[in-house]
Design an enzyme around this catalytic site. Structure first.
Site, PDB file in Angstrom:
ATOM      1  N   CYS A 150       2.597 -25.451 -30.430  1.00 37.40           N
ATOM      2  CA  CYS A 150       2.086 -24.344 -31.231  1.00 37.40           C
ATOM      3  C   CYS A 150       1.310 -23.318 -30.417  1.00 37.40           C
ATOM      4  CB  CYS A 150       1.196 -24.872 -32.349  1.00 37.40           C
ATOM      5  SG  CYS A 150      -0.275 -25.728 -31.748  1.00 37.40           S
ATOM      6  N   CYS A 188       2.104 -27.855 -40.451  1.00 38.63           N
ATOM      7  CA  CYS A 188       2.154 -26.970 -41.607  1.00 38.63           C
ATOM      8  C   CYS A 188       3.403 -27.273 -42.426  1.00 38.63           C
ATOM      9  CB  CYS A 188       2.173 -25.514 -41.148  1.00 38.63           C
ATOM     10  SG  CYS A 188       0.662 -24.990 -40.308  1.00 38.63           S
ATOM     11  N   CYS A 244       2.808 -16.671 -35.620  1.00 40.44           N
ATOM     12  CA  CYS A 244       2.131 -17.327 -36.748  1.00 40.44           C
ATOM     13  C   CYS A 244       1.163 -18.388 -36.234  1.00 40.44           C
ATOM     14  CB  CYS A 244       3.176 -17.948 -37.681  1.00 40.44           C
ATOM     15  SG  CYS A 244       2.482 -18.665 -39.196  1.00 40.44           S
ATOM     16  N   CYS A 245       1.639 -19.210 -35.293  1.00 42.70           N
ATOM     17  CA  CYS A 245       0.773 -20.238 -34.705  1.00 42.70           C
ATOM     18  C   CYS A 245      -0.390 -19.615 -33.943  1.00 42.70           C
ATOM     19  CB  CYS A 245       1.574 -21.138 -33.769  1.00 42.70           C
ATOM     20  SG  CYS A 245       2.642 -22.338 -34.595  1.00 42.70           S
ATOM     21  N   CYS A 259       6.943 -25.674 -41.684  1.00 41.00           N
ATOM     22  CA  CYS A 259       7.542 -25.954 -40.376  1.00 41.00           C
ATOM     23  C   CYS A 259       7.629 -27.452 -40.074  1.00 41.00           C
ATOM     24  CB  CYS A 259       6.750 -25.236 -39.283  1.00 41.00           C
ATOM     25  SG  CYS A 259       6.720 -23.443 -39.479  1.00 41.00           S
TER      26      CYS A 259
END
Length: 219
Positions: A210, A184, A102-103, A187
């Protein structure tokens, strides 16, 4: 580095014709670098990595800081891969099952593209934030023959606080609610009294970075 040292280095890069940019998460501690840069050259591109998962308060704070500092070139950097394609085999958004990927899609990949078009990434990492960052150098090679410039590397939390106080810098609105390291929304959690600043990020996921500061560094 002192303000004068940072100013001298930025001006040296500019004399050499290097294309500069900085990234900012627009947290209370990260806007110290933005304020320093605004005193040197308000037109240096400031990139906000807009993952689409930020707290609304962060986006509002970005706009407030942009106005107050007189920044003239703030860029909203969004991922190349749309959210509907950021799902695992079971249809769940990646932050629930694979936060590293995702990062990568929302932060690392877009910034990697920026490094293709720029020479110097002015980056506000501090050595006191993590072991990864402590091992960094003030000037470090990055992908695509670019340079990472870390002017805040030897600053600590006390120096950040003193600068904030001296220049009466605004604070992120969520800080008073116990959020000290804000990324985010899915998280990020509030900091407990016994936690270090960045432990509130990716809590319980065995993850502290990240990818921006691990993948985008040339070996």
């Amino acid at each position: 580095m002192t303000f004068e040292e940072i100013k001298s280095k930025i001006e040296q890069y500019q004399r050499e014709g290097k294309r500069l940019f900085t990234t900012s998460s627009f947290q209370s501690h990260s806007i110290v670098l933005l304020h320093i840069l605004s005193r040197i050259d308000k037109s240096i591109p400031v990139v906000f990595i807009n993952t689409g998962y930020h707290f609304p308060e962060t986006v509002e704070f970005r706009d407030k800081v942009t106005r107050e500092f007189g920044l003239t070139n703030v860029i909203d950097l969004r991922p190349d891969v749309p959210k509907f394609m950021q799902r695992d085999s079971e249809g769940r958004l990646l932050f629930t099952s694979d936060p590293d990927h995702c990062c990568y899609l929302n932060k690392t990949q877009p910034v990697d593209g920026l490094l293709l078009r720029h020479d110097v990434w002015i980056n506000g990492v501090r050595g006191d934030q993590s072991a990864v960052r402590k091992a960094m150098k003030v000037e470090q090679p990055a992908p695509h023959d670019s340079i990472r410039f870390h002017p805040m590397l030897d600053w600590n939390a006390k120096m950040i606080y003193q600068y904030q106080k001296e220049f009466n810098l605004p604070k992120h609105p969520l800080e008073s609610n116990g959020y000290l390291s804000i990324g985010c929304e899915p998280c990020t959690r509030k900091v407990d009294p016994e936690m270090m600043e960045r432990e509130a990020r990716w809590y319980g996921m065995n993850k502290t970075e990240c990818g921006l500061h691990t993948d985008l560094v040339s070996k």
